[in-house]
Enzyme design. Sequence first.
Site, PDB file in Angstrom:
ATOM      1  CD  GLN A 184      -3.010  -1.352   2.179  1.00 24.59           C
ATOM      2  OE1 GLN A 184      -3.417  -0.004   2.710  1.00 24.59           O
ATOM      3  NE2 GLN A 184      -3.166  -2.529   2.925  1.00 24.59           N
ATOM      4  CB  CYS A 186       0.415   6.698   5.745  1.00 26.69           C
ATOM      5  SG  CYS A 186       1.891   7.402   4.387  1.00 26.69           S
ATOM      6  CG  ASP A 193      -2.432   0.439   9.816  1.00 27.59           C
ATOM      7  OD1 ASP A 193      -1.343   1.010  10.513  1.00 27.59           O
ATOM      8  OD2 ASP A 193      -2.578   0.379   8.931  1.00 27.59           O
ATOM      9  CE  LYS A 233      -4.530   3.582  14.110  1.00 32.57           C
ATOM     10  NZ  LYS A 233      -3.569   3.123  15.068  1.00 32.57           N
ATOM     11  CB  THR A 234       3.663   3.854   8.614  1.00 33.79           C
ATOM     12  OG1 THR A 234       5.338   3.880   9.818  1.00 33.79           O
ATOM     13  CG2 THR A 234       3.428   5.485   8.797  1.00 33.79           C
ATOM     14  CB  ALA A 235       4.254  -0.144   5.585  1.00 31.70           C
ATOM     15  CB  ALA A 236       8.575   2.677   8.306  1.00 27.27           C
ATOM     16  CB  CYS A 293       5.768   9.900   7.430  1.00 21.68           C
ATOM     17  SG  CYS A 293       4.086  10.537   5.968  1.00 21.68           S
TER      18      CYS A 293
END
Length: 556
Positions: A189, A307, A444, A452-455, A487
């Site tokens: 995403q 994100c 998340d 709230k990120t993939a990182a 981000c």
Amino acid sequence: MYIRHLVQGLSVSEQIFPNQLAELKDAGFRAIVCNRPDGEGVDQPLFAEIQRAAQAMGIEAHYLPAESGKVTDEQGVAFGKLLESLPKPVLAYCRSGMRSTTMWALSQAGQQSLLQIVDTAKKAGFDMKGVIRRIANQGRTPVEVAEASHAVVIIGGGSAGIATASSLLARDPELDIAIIDPADVHYYQPGWTLVGGGVFDAAKTAHTMESTIPHGVHWIKSAVAAFEPERNAVILDGCRVVMYEQLVVCPGLKLNWHAIEGLSDTLGRNGVTSNYLYHLAPYTWEMVQKLRGGRAIFTQPPMPIKCAGAPQKAMYLSADHWKRTGVLEKVQIEFCSAGAVLFGVPDYVPALMEYITAYGIDLNFGNTLTSIDGPARTATFSCVSTEGSTQLVTRNFDLLHVVPPQIAPDFIRVSPLVDTDGWIDVDPTTLRHKTWANIHALGDAANSSNAKTAAAARKQAPVVAHNVLAAMGKAKGSAHYDGYGSCPLTVERGKIVLAEFTYGGKLAPSFPSWLIDGTHPSRLAWLLKERILPPLYWKGMLKGHEWLAKPELADS
């Protein structure tokens, strides 16, 4: 599209798409029934899109949604009555066809024998034994009858779930792990911002779930309906039961499209788009290229959202395209944010403000999108003044990029795992549930205050993996998560402000400042985002390679 004949006049299927309605018309279907609520999946068209396509084909379309695994007796009765009134043949659909079949089964209770219902569903490829046990048990699902049991059960096959499973296997290759997720596709995403900016091809952000789940991990292709933590059990769609020793919960978020009046009716047309949906990110780029003048509005809802920089990323990349094509001065760009500041970590704001000024963007804080009239191309906002008063303001638009409000999935919000705000209640450092010691959560849907990120999930997964094994007596010490999130703010094509921070907004750069200074736009940060992070995601994070993500350990 896989259509299964159930009984005379009724077939069921998985999720259908607008471009398949002509095929359904040719197959003779005269009516469709949607049993899937909007917002369950990021690749899911809204019912309004399906309905418009159906009407164009002369097919009746009806909406009778049910939460996965929570089809009620009343919904079964309603389904039966609706079926009686519709022209035949009828196609009912949901994510997989299970909910539609369950509705039919409940509608037949008392009219057919339980054996007949089971046999009919089985011939169509659906196992209704769990539903039948529920019918026979006066509406209750007996958790004593488990269909599977695993040492570790992970809810969710997104970035957090796959990374956690891989990190667990990296530490204990023989561990018995199951991932529960009904989706066929796993999406990268973070790439959708670049799809909406004309940089990435959408198809390259999608891999099959089967190819993504680590080898040796059991895949239970179903949706979770409920939790029974006191019995170490989860209830699945179709009233099936799975037992666990350790549970990891990471189902992601629900995009609440219906929280904005009129949005579902116009999304994907009339210049209204969103990079938060797989099939609409390309539409964003299409609209950006077509716009030669007028007003472009980019919205940001109240936090939390996944994100938090994504609403701005779409805006900056669009503005950069208009600048490069010589039409920027003809486009009035507005950023309407429910928040009070441009970005939550002040150190990155000066660099962003330089681009706000350069692109001539009007900032409107305290502005929450409440309704849209697509044909009229107007958007109405609830606006809070600096004095605290609220008024409604309606703005015309030629392009509207919407970020919907976001909440935890329905089955999470009604579970015993959540806090008073509906998020999974975890210790922010260990990510262990505050009540249930054998449950961890990340990603998340957890109530930790990180971005709230993939990182963030990349850093959380090794922490959860270690702590799960420690709870099983297979590891020593406690792993700690510091709230890291990242981000990459794409301020123009070719440059990124790389925001990295931990709890409390403390800066946490991964690279020395002479290489990448995250508080300033950087070409190297763009190359990281465009060239390095996608393969790092697929071949590193999802494979259990913890580059720059090794967890800190504390003594027990």
